[in-house]
Write a protein that holds these residues in place. Structure first.
Motif, mmCIF file in Angstrom:
data_model
loop_
_atom_site.group_PDB
_atom_site.id
_atom_site.type_symbol
_atom_site.label_atom_id
_atom_site.label_comp_id
_atom_site.label_asym_id
_atom_site.label_seq_id
_atom_site.Cartn_x
_atom_site.Cartn_y
_atom_site.Cartn_z
ATOM 1 N N UNK A 104 0.835 -1.287 0.172
ATOM 2 C CA UNK A 104 -0.019 0.086 -0.092
ATOM 3 C C UNK A 104 0.795 1.157 0.110
ATOM 4 N N UNK A 105 1.900 1.347 0.834
ATOM 5 C CA UNK A 105 2.690 2.368 1.009
ATOM 6 C C UNK A 105 3.469 2.627 -0.160
ATOM 7 N N UNK A 106 4.089 1.581 -0.708
ATOM 8 C CA UNK A 106 5.370 1.649 -1.663
ATOM 9 C C UNK A 106 4.961 1.485 -3.008
ATOM 10 N N UNK A 107 3.827 0.809 -3.359
ATOM 11 C CA UNK A 107 3.296 0.658 -4.798
ATOM 12 C C UNK A 107 2.028 1.312 -5.093
ATOM 13 N N UNK A 108 0.967 1.016 -4.272
ATOM 14 C CA UNK A 108 -0.502 1.879 -4.482
ATOM 15 C C UNK A 108 -0.467 3.243 -4.359
ATOM 16 N N UNK A 160 6.089 -4.382 -9.327
ATOM 17 C CA UNK A 160 7.220 -3.534 -8.886
ATOM 18 C C UNK A 160 8.478 -4.619 -9.073
ATOM 19 N N UNK A 161 9.303 -4.195 -8.556
ATOM 20 C CA UNK A 161 10.630 -5.215 -8.465
ATOM 21 C C UNK A 161 10.636 -6.118 -7.403
ATOM 22 N N UNK A 162 11.566 -7.046 -7.419
ATOM 23 C CA UNK A 162 11.609 -7.913 -6.277
ATOM 24 C C UNK A 162 12.012 -7.409 -4.983
ATOM 25 N N UNK A 163 11.358 -7.820 -3.980
ATOM 26 C CA UNK A 163 11.645 -7.330 -2.686
ATOM 27 C C UNK A 163 12.880 -7.749 -2.080
ATOM 28 N N UNK A 164 13.606 -6.715 -1.487
ATOM 29 C CA UNK A 164 14.859 -6.851 -0.726
ATOM 30 C C UNK A 164 14.609 -6.640 0.843
ATOM 31 N N UNK A 165 15.081 -7.389 1.661
ATOM 32 C CA UNK A 165 15.076 -7.128 3.064
ATOM 33 C C UNK A 165 16.309 -6.547 3.436
ATOM 34 N N UNK A 243 11.612 -4.387 4.899
ATOM 35 C CA UNK A 243 11.836 -4.144 3.504
ATOM 36 C C UNK A 243 12.482 -2.923 2.972
ATOM 37 N N UNK A 244 13.460 -2.978 2.276
ATOM 38 C CA UNK A 244 14.436 -2.037 2.132
ATOM 39 C C UNK A 244 13.818 -0.622 1.984
ATOM 40 N N UNK A 245 12.557 -0.504 1.240
ATOM 41 C CA UNK A 245 11.994 0.956 1.303
ATOM 42 C C UNK A 245 11.807 1.536 2.438
ATOM 43 N N UNK A 246 11.381 0.706 3.558
ATOM 44 C CA UNK A 246 11.125 1.277 4.831
ATOM 45 C C UNK A 246 12.216 1.917 5.404
#
Length: 297
Positions: A104-108, A160-165, A243-246
């Motif tokens: 929700x935060x990073x894509x929508x 989106x792209x693959x998720x990196x933690x 998740x890296x974007x956080x």
């Protein structure tokens, strides 16, 4: 048998929300008005649909059957209305999406303003939920889940792209407790754990040079949202895996430091999924097309 349409709608609202108060808020009416509608419906059908307590409601066997049959029927009615409204050339209607917080935060949310501006006749409802959801039964047009965690009769669209933690901690924590060099070292650290709605603890997974490591972290603090885990990590309460974007802003300005980076592969993508057996209404088709066009190529 004289069954009123609005009473059936009231029943579905209560069944989905699990409480009269929340259903009343969702519909913009009073709980007593919903309760009266449900009593009238049960009296006409001569069967109990809900078991009521002071704090919640639960479906009876009859209520469960009625919800299962009504939900797709009402969805078809809404789709028919939306199609008629869209004959003027612009899609119209409502789109309901169920998704966990990260997508929700990073894509929508980054694309929502543009979508609403492009389609002024469409309303959009986004509900945060990390648990298992039957999107057909609960009246959603689509859901977003990680990987392919969805029913087999769904169409899945990668987002989106693959998720990196990333495993992160504050400089102060690492100065006192030391920097882990191997995932096994985490067993001697305070890790900030994440509990899912179903009760399970988020497993931390690592891989390098063909070696896979999976562990359930130890720690005195357990939360159910990434924001709380990040805040606790910044405060020095332990290591968090997010998740890296956080955590990118905190890594950039030094509030957090990343560890075990060479053990952190990407682990799949978020997917938007929707029923394959139903004709998608125009409003959802417009949403699907818009969000697909917004994804990186």
């Amino acid at each position: 048998m004289d069954i009123r349409h609005k009473d059936l709608e009231a029943f579905l609202a209560v069944a989905r929300a699990g409480s009269f108060r929340q259903a009343a808020t969702d519909r913009g009416v009073t709980p007593s008005a919903l309760s009266q509608s449900l009593r009238a419906l049960e009296e006409r059908m001569q069967v109990r649909l809900l078991n009521r307590t002071t704090r919640s409601v639960a479906l009876t066997e009859a209520g469960d059957l009625l919800q299962a049959r009504l939900t797709p029927a009402f969805a078809d009615i809404e789709a028919a209305v939306d199609e008629v409204l869209s004959l003027g050339g612009r899609p119209a209607g409502r789109v309901r999406i169920n998704a966990p917080a990260p997508p929700i935060e990073h894509i929508l949310m980054p694309v929502v303003p543009g979508f609403l501006a492009t389609y002024p006749e469409i309303s959009l409802e986004i509900i945060e939920d990390a648990g298992y959801v039957d999107i057909v039964r609960d009246g959603y047009d689509a859901g977003i889940r990680f990987g392919l965690e969805m029913a087999q009769d769904m169409i899945a669209v990668p987002l989106a792209d693959e998720v990196e933690y990333a495993v992160v901690a504050s400089p102060g924590y690492l100065e006192v407790r030391g920097v882990p060099e191997h995932p096994d070292d985490l067993l001697a650290h305070d890790c900030i754990r994440h509990r899912f709605p179903g009760g399970s603890i988020f497993t931390w997974r690592f891989a390098r040079d063909g070696v896979d490591v999976a562990l359930t972290p130890n720690g005195r603090l357990t939360v159910n949202h990434a924001h709380y885990a990040r805040a606790a990590a910044e405060a020095g309460s332990g290591l968090a895996r997010l998740a890296l974007p956080y955590v990118e802003p905190q890594l950039t300005d030094g509030r957090l430091i990343r560890v075990l980076q060479d053990w952190s592969p990407t682990i799949g993508k978020w997917h938007l999924y929707y029923p394959s057996r139903r004709q998608a209404p125009p409003a959802f088709k417009a949403f699907l097309s818009y969000i697909r066009s917004a994804q990186p190529r």
